[in-house]
Design an enzyme around this catalytic site. Structure first.
Site, PDB file in Angstrom:
ATOM      1  N   ARG A  89      32.101   9.727  57.012  1.00 21.78           N
ATOM      2  CA  ARG A  89      33.008   9.904  55.877  1.00 21.78           C
ATOM      3  C   ARG A  89      33.740   8.618  55.521  1.00 21.78           C
ATOM      4  O   ARG A  89      34.500   8.615  54.559  1.00 21.78           O
ATOM      5  CB  ARG A  89      34.056  10.962  56.220  1.00 21.78           C
ATOM      6  N   ARG A 128      36.622  30.608  47.871  1.00 17.36           N
ATOM      7  CA  ARG A 128      36.346  30.668  49.302  1.00 17.36           C
ATOM      8  C   ARG A 128      37.626  30.972  50.088  1.00 17.36           C
ATOM      9  O   ARG A 128      37.592  31.674  51.091  1.00 17.36           O
ATOM     10  CB  ARG A 128      35.745  29.333  49.743  1.00 17.36           C
TER      11      ARG A 128
HETATM   12  P1  ADP Z   1      34.750  20.011  53.793  1.00 17.05           P
HETATM   13  O1  ADP Z   1      33.472  19.258  53.641  1.00 17.05           O
HETATM   14  O2  ADP Z   1      34.796  21.273  53.001  1.00 17.05           O
HETATM   15  O3  ADP Z   1      35.967  19.142  53.603  1.00 17.05           O
HETATM   16  P2  ADP Z   1      34.504  19.992  56.711  1.00 17.05           P
HETATM   17  O4  ADP Z   1      34.328  21.227  57.528  1.00 17.05           O
HETATM   18  O5  ADP Z   1      33.377  19.026  56.638  1.00 17.05           O
HETATM   19  O6  ADP Z   1      34.921  20.542  55.282  1.00 17.05           O
HETATM   20  O7  ADP Z   1      35.788  19.179  57.238  1.00 17.05           O
HETATM   21  C1  ADP Z   1      37.025  19.806  57.421  1.00 17.05           C
HETATM   22  C2  ADP Z   1      38.047  18.777  57.903  1.00 17.05           C
HETATM   23  O8  ADP Z   1      37.646  18.245  59.169  1.00 17.05           O
HETATM   24  C3  ADP Z   1      38.224  17.542  57.019  1.00 17.05           C
HETATM   25  O9  ADP Z   1      39.106  17.761  55.940  1.00 17.05           O
HETATM   26  C4  ADP Z   1      38.780  16.528  58.025  1.00 17.05           C
HETATM   27  O10 ADP Z   1      40.144  16.777  58.296  1.00 17.05           O
HETATM   28  C5  ADP Z   1      37.999  16.853  59.280  1.00 17.05           C
HETATM   29  N1  ADP Z   1      36.744  16.060  59.376  1.00 17.05           N
HETATM   30  C6  ADP Z   1      35.473  16.558  59.405  1.00 17.05           C
HETATM   31  N2  ADP Z   1      34.574  15.571  59.511  1.00 17.05           N
HETATM   32  C7  ADP Z   1      35.264  14.407  59.528  1.00 17.05           C
HETATM   33  C8  ADP Z   1      34.896  13.028  59.585  1.00 17.05           C
HETATM   34  N3  ADP Z   1      33.602  12.646  59.645  1.00 17.05           N
HETATM   35  N4  ADP Z   1      35.891  12.104  59.564  1.00 17.05           N
HETATM   36  C9  ADP Z   1      37.182  12.469  59.508  1.00 17.05           C
HETATM   37  N5  ADP Z   1      37.608  13.732  59.442  1.00 17.05           N
HETATM   38  C10 ADP Z   1      36.664  14.712  59.441  1.00 17.05           C
END
Ligand code: ADP
Length: 198
Positions: A89, A128
């Protein structure tokens, strides 16, 4: 195949990720899901991550990277491959993933970029929030997650475009249609000789 699924919150990554996994027989590694489990289980890592997830902020890179390194060390079949959902990300995460893969499985095959309209996504997230009990689907948090995506994660498109790995897929519409578009793209990647000129 070794794949990354990129796309804003609510773009359908979870739904499409599950389909890609099933179709290609590869595990999905979802950092969002891993955090969710760690938080529910109250582990030290979960405790460190929880306030960021609740606020819709990114969990700091070092915590994410430790967790991903642990997940990879727990075993992946490099030949069979895997799908990362929600990771990387940030630039440092993308660079770290390249290093981890260079030292283990070899490079990614493709990055699937789900392209959806922001208003469409906010509407989906609102729906959702009514049907699932997610920690982070309150409207202001959802907006924050979208802003974080635009600032931190969208620039990764350029990173992967320069690497020749980016495949942008129209994410609007029926999940079956989106899945069919992804399926065509992945088929062309797996069998390029059959798709020359298409
Ligand atoms: P969405 O894609 O709907 O935002 P996710 O389940 O992928 O939902 O992520 C939920 C939360 O988990 C994010 O908003 C963040 O706080 C955390 N998160 C997930 N993956 C990462 C990542 N690669 N880097 C930083 N934070 C992450």
């Amino acid at each position: 195949m070794r794949l990354v699924l990129l796309g804003p919150p609510g773009s359908g990554k979870g739904t499409q990720g599950a389909r890609i996994s099933a179709r290609h027989g590869i595990p999905t590694i979802s950092t969002g899901q891993l955090f969710d489990r760690q938080i529910s289980a109250g582990t030290p890592l979960g405790q460190r991550a929880e306030r960021y997830v609740r606020a819709g902020e990114l969990v700091p890179d070092e915590i994410v990277l430790d967790m991903v390194a642990d997940r990879l060390a727990a075993g992946v079949d490099c030949a069979e491959g895997f799908l990362f959902d929600g990771f990387p990300r940030t630039y440092p995460q993308a660079e770290a993933l390249d290093r981890m893969l260079a030292a283990s499985c070899g490079p990614l095959d493709a990055v699937i970029d789900l392209d959806v309209d922001v208003d469409e996504v906010l509407a989906r997230i609102r729906r959702r929030a009514h049907t699932e009990d997610r920690l982070d689907d309150a409207e202001d948090t959802a907006r924050r997650r979208m802003a974080v995506f635009a600032a931190e994660t969208a620039p990764l498109r350029r990173y992967y475009q320069q690497a020749g790995l980016l495949h942008t897929i129209e994410g609007a519409g029926d999940p079956d249609e989106v899945a069919a578009r992804i399926g065509q793209t992945l088929a062309a990647i797996a069998h390029p000789q059959l798709h020359l000129g298409s």
